[in-house]
Scaffold this active site. Structure first.
Site, PDB file in Angstrom:
ATOM      1  N   GLY A 121      10.763  43.834  18.804  1.00 22.88           N
ATOM      2  CA  GLY A 121       9.892  43.385  17.723  1.00 22.88           C
ATOM      3  C   GLY A 121      10.575  43.489  16.378  1.00 22.88           C
ATOM      4  O   GLY A 121      11.790  43.290  16.275  1.00 22.88           O
TER       5      GLY A 121
ATOM      6  N   SER B 297      15.970  45.060  22.569  1.00 18.21           N
ATOM      7  CA  SER B 297      16.088  44.840  21.138  1.00 18.21           C
ATOM      8  C   SER B 297      15.842  46.146  20.380  1.00 18.21           C
ATOM      9  O   SER B 297      16.473  47.153  20.641  1.00 18.21           O
ATOM     10  CB  SER B 297      15.119  43.723  20.716  1.00 18.21           C
ATOM     11  OG  SER B 297      15.312  43.347  19.382  1.00 18.21           O
ATOM     12  N   MET B 298      14.889  46.168  19.433  1.00 16.78           N
ATOM     13  CA  MET B 298      14.648  47.374  18.651  1.00 16.78           C
ATOM     14  C   MET B 298      14.105  48.513  19.504  1.00 16.78           C
ATOM     15  O   MET B 298      14.275  49.683  19.166  1.00 16.78           O
ATOM     16  CB  MET B 298      13.680  47.082  17.502  1.00 16.78           C
ATOM     17  CG  MET B 298      14.301  46.337  16.339  1.00 16.78           C
ATOM     18  SD  MET B 298      15.762  47.175  15.651  1.00 16.78           S
ATOM     19  CE  MET B 298      15.031  48.664  15.004  1.00 16.78           C
TER      20      MET B 298
ATOM     21  N   HIS C 268      20.965  43.656  21.295  1.00 15.80           N
ATOM     22  CA  HIS C 268      21.503  42.480  20.598  1.00 15.80           C
ATOM     23  C   HIS C 268      21.361  42.698  19.102  1.00 15.80           C
ATOM     24  O   HIS C 268      20.792  43.689  18.640  1.00 15.80           O
ATOM     25  CB  HIS C 268      20.820  41.180  21.051  1.00 15.80           C
ATOM     26  CG  HIS C 268      19.357  41.094  20.703  1.00 15.80           C
ATOM     27  ND1 HIS C 268      18.528  40.118  21.186  1.00 15.80           N
ATOM     28  CD2 HIS C 268      18.548  41.865  19.917  1.00 15.80           C
ATOM     29  CE1 HIS C 268      17.304  40.276  20.728  1.00 15.80           C
ATOM     30  NE2 HIS C 268      17.300  41.328  19.939  1.00 15.80           N
TER      31      HIS C 268
ATOM     32  N   ASP D   4      22.722  38.726  23.920  1.00 13.81           N
ATOM     33  CA  ASP D   4      21.786  39.561  24.672  1.00 13.81           C
ATOM     34  C   ASP D   4      22.536  40.238  25.811  1.00 13.81           C
ATOM     35  O   ASP D   4      22.977  39.565  26.756  1.00 13.81           O
ATOM     36  CB  ASP D   4      20.642  38.716  25.232  1.00 13.81           C
ATOM     37  CG  ASP D   4      19.723  38.181  24.151  1.00 13.81           C
ATOM     38  OD1 ASP D   4      19.892  38.584  22.984  1.00 13.81           O
ATOM     39  OD2 ASP D   4      18.854  37.351  24.469  1.00 13.81           O
TER      40      ASP D   4
END
Length: 217
Positions: free
Chosen positions: A87, A116-117, A141, A191
């Site tokens: 997000g 991700s985060m 990423h 990714d």
């Protein structure tokens, strides 16, 4: 079929006078138990869950809960279970910084996926207390620019801020995984998906949970 968050009984731990019999004790417990939703019950055991996309509201709820639990008992380890596709950058950094701010150890656990985060939050747990379940997946990423407005007049300023935040994230991955900078930068350019075992080898987690049966073998 039940809809929504299930409710479970919670018994206030305050001691009461000794009951005269087992039956009286059971009756007393049932009378004094209150029904709370499942996650509120687990919060009382310092078990916190990140199971939605990282946005301001969910990040603020987790940050507030961690600080409250820190005030309530600064020595009881908190556990953050993560099943999140990622997000927004800034809310993610808020949780990451709070993990380092609170006094107790914070165990981070990936179940499902930490992408991700969310992978940065997983990485931010107390060293030696970061883990994943066997079929958990981790994805890293480069941060995206979705946090910022797209008004032309502010693109330059926001671009500079974003580049600074991106460099901050890259540096966190480098420092926390102990990987060479060129390796982290290369892997963040796309990714990069990892199994739980690969994430442990990479340095994002410290252990992979296994079942009790496997542990006994």
């Amino acid at each position: 079929m039940p809809v929504g968050v299930p409710k479970v009984p919670f018994l206030n731990p305050n001691p009461d006078p000794e009951p005269d019999s087992v039956e009286e004790e059971i009756d007393s417990m049932e009378e004094k138990a209150t029904w709370v939703d499942l996650y509120n019950r687990l919060y009382r055991q310092r078990l916190i869950f990140l199971g939605k996309d990282l946005e301001e509201e969910i990040a603020n709820n987790i940050v507030g809960l961690m600080i409250h639990l820190n005030i309530e008992d600064p020595f009881w380890t908190q556990s953050l279970f993560i099943n999140c596709l990622g997000g927004l950058l800034i809310p993610g950094l808020a949780i990451y910084d709070t993990i380092g701010f609170v006094r107790p150890d914070v165990q981070t656990v990936c179940l499902g996926i930490a992408a991700s985060m969310a992978s940065l939050i997983l990485l931010g747990g107390t060293v030696t207390r970061r883990a994943a379940f066997p079929h958990g997946r981790v994805m890293i990423h480069q941060p995206r620019v979705l946090d910022f407005d797209d008004r032309i007049s502010e693109v330059g300023l926001e671009g500079d801020i974003f580049l600074h935040l991106r460099d901050t994230v890259v540096q966190i991955y480098i420092e926390r995984t102990n990987k060479p900078a060129w390796v982290v930068i290369r892997d963040l350019e796309r990714d990069t998906f990892m199994s739980a075992t690969e994430a442990r080898t990479y340095g994002i987690i410290d252990a992979v949970f296994i079942s009790e049966d496997e542990d006994e073998e």
